[in-house]
Each structure stands twice: as structure tokens, then as C-alpha cells.
Motif scaffolding. Structure first.
Motif, short mmCIF file in Angstrom:
data_model
loop_
_atom_site.label_atom_id
_atom_site.label_comp_id
_atom_site.label_asym_id
_atom_site.label_seq_id
_atom_site.Cartn_x
_atom_site.Cartn_y
_atom_site.Cartn_z
N UNK A 37 0.75 -1.37 -0.12
CA UNK A 37 0.47 -0.54 -0.35
C UNK A 37 0.57 0.74 0.07
N UNK A 38 0.88 1.90 -0.70
CA UNK A 38 1.79 2.85 -0.96
C UNK A 38 0.75 4.56 -1.19
N UNK A 39 0.75 5.53 -1.27
CA UNK A 39 0.03 7.00 -1.57
C UNK A 39 -0.05 7.28 -2.51
N UNK A 40 0.93 6.35 -3.49
CA UNK A 40 0.82 6.45 -5.28
C UNK A 40 -0.73 5.49 -5.45
N UNK A 41 -0.89 4.56 -4.98
CA UNK A 41 -1.88 3.50 -5.16
C UNK A 41 -1.78 2.04 -4.47
N UNK A 42 -2.40 1.13 -4.92
CA UNK A 42 -2.08 -0.56 -4.24
C UNK A 42 -1.10 -1.13 -5.26
N UNK A 43 -0.11 -2.26 -5.32
CA UNK A 43 0.85 -2.66 -5.77
C UNK A 43 0.00 -4.51 -5.38
N UNK A 44 -0.16 -5.13 -6.22
CA UNK A 44 -0.79 -6.03 -5.78
C UNK A 44 0.60 -7.38 -7.42
N UNK A 45 1.26 -8.21 -6.24
CA UNK A 45 2.50 -9.02 -7.23
C UNK A 45 2.22 -10.41 -7.02
N UNK A 49 1.17 -16.68 -13.47
CA UNK A 49 -0.01 -16.63 -13.17
C UNK A 49 -0.10 -15.11 -13.20
N UNK A 50 -0.10 -14.96 -14.79
CA UNK A 50 -0.43 -13.31 -15.30
C UNK A 50 -2.21 -13.47 -14.98
N UNK A 51 -2.73 -11.87 -14.83
CA UNK A 51 -1.40 -10.64 -14.13
C UNK A 51 -0.49 -10.99 -13.70
N UNK A 52 0.30 -10.81 -12.58
CA UNK A 52 1.59 -11.03 -12.33
C UNK A 52 1.77 -9.48 -10.93
N UNK A 53 1.79 -8.40 -12.22
CA UNK A 53 1.00 -7.10 -11.65
C UNK A 53 0.31 -6.38 -11.55
N UNK A 54 -0.59 -6.01 -10.81
CA UNK A 54 -1.89 -5.65 -10.95
C UNK A 54 -1.90 -3.84 -9.94
N UNK A 55 -1.96 -2.18 -11.05
CA UNK A 55 -2.11 -1.61 -9.45
C UNK A 55 -3.08 -0.73 -9.67
N UNK A 56 -3.85 -0.27 -8.61
CA UNK A 56 -5.06 0.64 -8.97
C UNK A 56 -4.81 1.66 -7.85
N UNK A 57 -5.55 2.71 -8.05
CA UNK A 57 -5.45 4.38 -8.01
C UNK A 57 -6.40 5.18 -8.10
N UNK A 138 8.80 -2.84 13.14
CA UNK A 138 9.25 -2.88 11.50
C UNK A 138 7.17 -3.57 11.31
N UNK A 139 6.53 -3.87 11.98
CA UNK A 139 4.89 -3.81 11.68
C UNK A 139 4.67 -2.56 11.06
N UNK A 140 4.96 -1.78 12.33
CA UNK A 140 3.90 -0.62 12.38
C UNK A 140 5.25 0.28 11.21
N UNK A 141 5.64 -0.17 10.61
CA UNK A 141 6.95 0.66 9.74
C UNK A 141 5.98 0.16 8.08
N UNK A 142 5.53 -1.05 8.26
CA UNK A 142 5.77 -1.68 7.21
C UNK A 142 4.20 -1.37 6.09
N UNK A 143 3.81 -1.16 4.93
CA UNK A 143 3.57 -1.29 4.17
C UNK A 143 3.13 -2.57 3.27
#
Length: 250
Positions: A37-45, A49-57, A138-143
């Protein structure tokens, strides 16, 4: 001596206990993707098995680098999906962090039963508390979900073992050696049996404590998790394949 065996079980307890209340299992939905989870969107990797990368924002969807054409209603669902994930993230991280605390307390009880000298000296508490605080930071800082799933918990557990192993070995080994040197072979044997008794079934006892403590909170999140499954329904990747970020366990 059996201190090494005990430390190994402590690691298994910590890893198994902290991961015991898994959202996927309890809510009957799981994902083959790692989520960041990033400020610029969600990244699923995922690796295969395609799709290997999914981005939402902001209602936009991209799969494997290609933008997906969406109707207005689909854009709304993608935006709501992202919003729901962002709402869930701190709650899931709090569960992982609290699971670490609960497991650590239970592990301390197990270790102290077999090595009471280490517990009474304060060394065990100091080592355990320091490492647990580091893990929770580390858990608290992780995204990324990679940092609080089962594999990560196993790695954290190995770090704990490296901290407490010398303490347990010194306590149990020293006590047994003293008993043997004093001619109390029966006492030394009883000590070995005590450690073995703690080791046997310890993982199940720790996991049961974590499960009982966290189950109501995990179940309370299930409606939100299931809503994510509903929101993805009907969405497709850039190649027209159904987009399955969450899968039913049935």
C-alpha cells in the motif's frame, strides 16, 4: 542438553501463534498476491500466473503494465476497493502486532517453566521485550503484507531464538551440570524430562492462546474482507481475463 530443543519450539510457537488467526482462513478468502500500500496506489504482485502485477489508484486499473479500460461504475468499484484496503490496513497490522505480544507472553511462560532461573534473573524478559519491540516497530512501519504474514513471522521467530538461546542454554545446562556434579543424576534426568514436557505441545498451547484472544477481532473484519471480494466481481485485466485478487477457500 535440551535447551536447544526448547529454543526451537519457542521459535515454532512464536511463528505459529502469531500467524494462527489468519484473515484468509477465518473469512474464507485468500490471495496469491503480495500487497503493498503506497501513497500512489495499491500494488499487487506475484511471481507466476498472469496478471503478475496489478495497480489501482483513484479508480484507475493497470495490469502487467497495461491500462484497463473501465466503465464509470467499474471505476467507482476500483476506487472503493482501494479505499476499503486502506481502511483495513491499520486494523490488520494491529492484529499482527497484538498477536506478537500475546505469543511472546505465552512463549515466556513456556520458557520460564523449563528455565525458571533465566526468568527470575530478568535476562529472558529483557531479551524478549527488546526483540518484540523491534518486530512491532517493523510491522508498524511496513506497507507490505509480506512483513506480517507467516513466513515473516518465522523469520522474526528465528531472531528471537538467537537472542534467548544463550540464556536458556546457560540456565538449563548449568543447572543440570550442577546436579550431575553433585551426584544427583536423578535430578538431572528430571530436569531433562521437565524441559521435554514443556516442549511437547507448547506450540499448540501458544497458538490456542493467540487464536482465542484474536478470533473476535478477526471475525469482525470479515464483512469488510468479503466486500472486497464482491467489489472485484466482474472486473477484468487488460487481456480480458477475470481479475481475481481474492479467492474463496471453497
Amino acid at each position: 542438553m535440551r535447551a536447544a530443543s526448547l529454543a526451537f519450539v519457542v521459535a515454532a510457537c512464536f511463528a505459529g501463534g502469531a500467524a494462527a488467526q489468519d484473515l484468509g482462513t477465518t473469512c474464507n478468502l485468500a490471495s496469491t498476491y503480495d500487497l503493498t500500500v503506497r501513497p500512489e496506489g495499491l500494488a499487487f504482485d506475484r511471481a507466476d500466473v498472469a496478471p503478475r502485477s496489478v495497480r489501482m489508484h483513484d479508480g484507475n486499473l493497470t495490469t502487467d503494465g497495461s491500462a484497463v479500460s473501465l466503465r464509470p461504475d467499474e471505476q467507482d468499484r476500483v476506487a472503493l476497493f482501494e479505499s476499503q484496503v486502506r481502511t483495513l490496513l491499520p486494523k490488520v497490522k494491529a492484529l499482527a502486532s497484538d498477536g506478537v505480544d500475546i505469543a511472546a507472553r505465552a512463549v515466556r511462560q513456556e520458557a520460564a517453566t523449563a528455565a525458571p532461573g533465566a526468568a527470575s534473573s530478568g535476562e529472558l524478559d529483557q531479551a524478549l521485550n527488546s526483540r518484540v519491540a523491534d518486530i512491532k516497530r517493523r510491522i508498524a512501519a511496513s506497507q507490505s503484507t509480506k512483513d506480517w504474514q507467516e513466513d515473516a513471522m518465522r523469520e522474526y521467530a528465528q531472531e528471537i531464538v538467537s537472542d534467548i538461546m544463550p540464556i536458556l542454554t546457560q540456565d538449563v545446562g548449568g543447572e543440570a551440570m550442577q546436579l550431575a556434579m553433585n551426584g544427583d543424576l536423578q535430578g538431572a534426568a528430571a530436569l531433562r524430562d521437565r524441559v521435554a514436557g514443556v516442549s511437547n505441545g507448547a506450540q499448540e498451547r501458544v497458538a490456542a492462546k493467540v487464536t482465542a484472544a484474536l478470533r473476535p477481532r478477526v471475525q469482525a473484519l470479515c464483512p469488510q474482507v468479503r466486500q472486497l471480494g464482491e467489489l472485484q466481481s466482474g472486473l477484468h485485466d487488460a487481456s480480458g481475463r477475470p481479475l481475481v485478487l481474492l479467492e474463496s477457500g471453497n
